[in-house]
Design a protein around this motif. Structure first.
Motif, PDB file in Angstrom:
ATOM      1  N   LEU A 150       0.842  -1.202   0.000  1.00  0.00           N
ATOM      2  CA  LEU A 150       0.000   0.000   0.000  1.00  0.00           C
ATOM      3  C   LEU A 150       0.876   1.250   0.000  1.00  0.00           C
ATOM      4  O   LEU A 150       0.571   2.239  -0.670  1.00  0.00           O
ATOM      5  CB  LEU A 150      -0.933  -0.014   1.220  1.00  0.00           C
ATOM      6  CG  LEU A 150      -1.981  -1.134   1.180  1.00  0.00           C
ATOM      7  CD1 LEU A 150      -2.804  -1.132   2.455  1.00  0.00           C
ATOM      8  CD2 LEU A 150      -2.888  -0.984  -0.034  1.00  0.00           C
ATOM      9  N   ARG A 194       2.118   1.816  -3.457  1.00  0.00           N
ATOM     10  CA  ARG A 194       1.063   2.414  -4.275  1.00  0.00           C
ATOM     11  C   ARG A 194       1.001   3.923  -4.055  1.00  0.00           C
ATOM     12  O   ARG A 194       1.001   4.715  -5.004  1.00  0.00           O
ATOM     13  CB  ARG A 194      -0.284   1.781  -3.903  1.00  0.00           C
ATOM     14  CG  ARG A 194      -1.442   2.236  -4.737  1.00  0.00           C
ATOM     15  CD  ARG A 194      -2.753   1.934  -4.045  1.00  0.00           C
ATOM     16  NE  ARG A 194      -2.821   2.619  -2.741  1.00  0.00           N
ATOM     17  CZ  ARG A 194      -3.812   2.472  -1.866  1.00  0.00           C
ATOM     18  NH1 ARG A 194      -4.786   1.645  -2.127  1.00  0.00           N
ATOM     19  NH2 ARG A 194      -3.823   3.136  -0.725  1.00  0.00           N
ATOM     20  N   ASP A 195       1.020   4.330  -2.792  1.00  0.00           N
ATOM     21  CA  ASP A 195       0.922   5.753  -2.472  1.00  0.00           C
ATOM     22  C   ASP A 195       2.118   6.526  -3.018  1.00  0.00           C
ATOM     23  O   ASP A 195       1.980   7.603  -3.592  1.00  0.00           O
ATOM     24  CB  ASP A 195       0.846   5.946  -0.953  1.00  0.00           C
ATOM     25  CG  ASP A 195      -0.399   5.286  -0.374  1.00  0.00           C
ATOM     26  OD1 ASP A 195      -1.230   4.804  -1.174  1.00  0.00           O
ATOM     27  OD2 ASP A 195      -0.534   5.225   0.857  1.00  0.00           O
ATOM     28  N   THR A 219      -3.487  -5.734  -5.182  1.00  0.00           N
ATOM     29  CA  THR A 219      -2.842  -4.438  -4.990  1.00  0.00           C
ATOM     30  C   THR A 219      -2.083  -4.014  -6.239  1.00  0.00           C
ATOM     31  O   THR A 219      -2.104  -2.845  -6.623  1.00  0.00           O
ATOM     32  CB  THR A 219      -1.883  -4.474  -3.783  1.00  0.00           C
ATOM     33  OG1 THR A 219      -2.580  -5.023  -2.675  1.00  0.00           O
ATOM     34  CG2 THR A 219      -1.403  -3.088  -3.421  1.00  0.00           C
ATOM     35  N   ILE A 262      -2.577  -0.682  -8.155  1.00  0.00           N
ATOM     36  CA  ILE A 262      -1.496   0.242  -8.514  1.00  0.00           C
ATOM     37  C   ILE A 262      -1.594   0.604  -9.986  1.00  0.00           C
ATOM     38  O   ILE A 262      -1.486   1.775 -10.366  1.00  0.00           O
ATOM     39  CB  ILE A 262      -0.114  -0.395  -8.195  1.00  0.00           C
ATOM     40  CG1 ILE A 262       0.112  -0.442  -6.679  1.00  0.00           C
ATOM     41  CG2 ILE A 262       1.010   0.372  -8.875  1.00  0.00           C
ATOM     42  CD1 ILE A 262       1.365  -1.178  -6.251  1.00  0.00           C
ATOM     43  N   THR A 295      -4.425   2.972 -10.429  1.00  0.00           N
ATOM     44  CA  THR A 295      -4.111   4.281  -9.855  1.00  0.00           C
ATOM     45  C   THR A 295      -3.178   5.071 -10.763  1.00  0.00           C
ATOM     46  O   THR A 295      -3.414   6.239 -11.070  1.00  0.00           O
ATOM     47  CB  THR A 295      -3.430   4.119  -8.472  1.00  0.00           C
ATOM     48  OG1 THR A 295      -4.228   3.258  -7.669  1.00  0.00           O
ATOM     49  CG2 THR A 295      -3.262   5.447  -7.772  1.00  0.00           C
ATOM     50  N   THR A 296      -2.084   4.390 -11.209  1.00  0.00           N
ATOM     51  CA  THR A 296      -1.121   5.106 -12.055  1.00  0.00           C
ATOM     52  C   THR A 296      -1.774   5.503 -13.376  1.00  0.00           C
ATOM     53  O   THR A 296      -1.475   6.549 -13.925  1.00  0.00           O
ATOM     54  CB  THR A 296       0.134   4.262 -12.343  1.00  0.00           C
ATOM     55  OG1 THR A 296      -0.244   3.092 -13.069  1.00  0.00           O
ATOM     56  CG2 THR A 296       0.844   3.860 -11.074  1.00  0.00           C
ATOM     57  N   THR A 315       1.211   1.152 -16.260  1.00  0.00           N
ATOM     58  CA  THR A 315       2.024   0.230 -15.467  1.00  0.00           C
ATOM     59  C   THR A 315       2.129  -1.123 -16.153  1.00  0.00           C
ATOM     60  O   THR A 315       1.149  -1.646 -16.666  1.00  0.00           O
ATOM     61  CB  THR A 315       1.407   0.038 -14.063  1.00  0.00           C
ATOM     62  OG1 THR A 315       1.541   1.241 -13.336  1.00  0.00           O
ATOM     63  CG2 THR A 315       2.105  -1.075 -13.293  1.00  0.00           C
TER      64      THR A 315
END
Lengths: 123, 123
Positions: free
Chosen positions: B26, B29-30, B61, B65, B68-69, B76
């Motif tokens: 996590l 990811r952040d 996850t 990720i 998110t990216t 990704t």
């Protein structure tokens, strides 16, 4: 039964000539996953045109092969599913979702070539 | 554990060298979401070749990720999934749909470079 895996450029070609046992299919899956690494392949074409039946285990394994090769960085296309086989598969609900298909080996190779082209050609 | 994020041109490279806890993932990811903004990156390559297991949390996850990216404007690619890891993931149904993969770091970087070329190159 050993299933030959041929190499054509960045593509591995598997022609299934006879009905396979469940064990043969799993062995094929294992070998493909290794060969992709050794030969740095970007695509796999599995020709099933010689098969006159594709049962639930075979279609599930083909789907598993496609998913495995994808995780290893290669796209799998199943080619040559006969019309009668397709009818039967649909009736049994074996639609191999997520697996790409093409009419025959030629179309499969062309499809891989263009999808490589679209992603810029990894060569 | 701090996971180093390397920068190569417009690409961020993350090599995961050891099994990560859920918290590490996590945190990664952040950090990636922030670094993409700071370094104006167009791509992220996550190398998992050192891992001999990818469980459901890790694969979920990694997918998170990637999503998110993507929302942050960077693509990704997960590279280096070992054959045995791929078999296990497919059997558990952890196929990371929608996540791009490549055989290794080299192929992943080439894929990003060509996909930038195909999209006209954001550079």
């Amino acid at each position: 039964m050993q299933i030959p895996i041929l190499k054509q450029g960045h593509v591995l070609v598997v022609c299934i000539h006879a009905a396979l046992t469940d064990r043969d299919l799993l062995q094929l899956r294992d070998e493909l996953a290794l060969e992709i690494g050794q030969r740095r392949s970007h695509g796999v074409v599995i020709d099933v045109s010689a098969l006159d039946v594709l049962d639930s285990f075979a279609s599930r394994t083909l789907r598993g092969i496609a998913q495995t090769t994808w995780l290893r960085g290669a796209k799998t296309i199943v080619v040559g599913i006969q019309a009668e086989v397709a009818f039967a598969m649909v009736q049994l609900g074996l639609v191999m979702e997520g697996v790409e298909t093409a009419l025959d080996l030629e179309e499969g190779l062309a499809l891989l070539a263009t999808s490589e082209g679209a992603s810029g050609g990894r060569d």
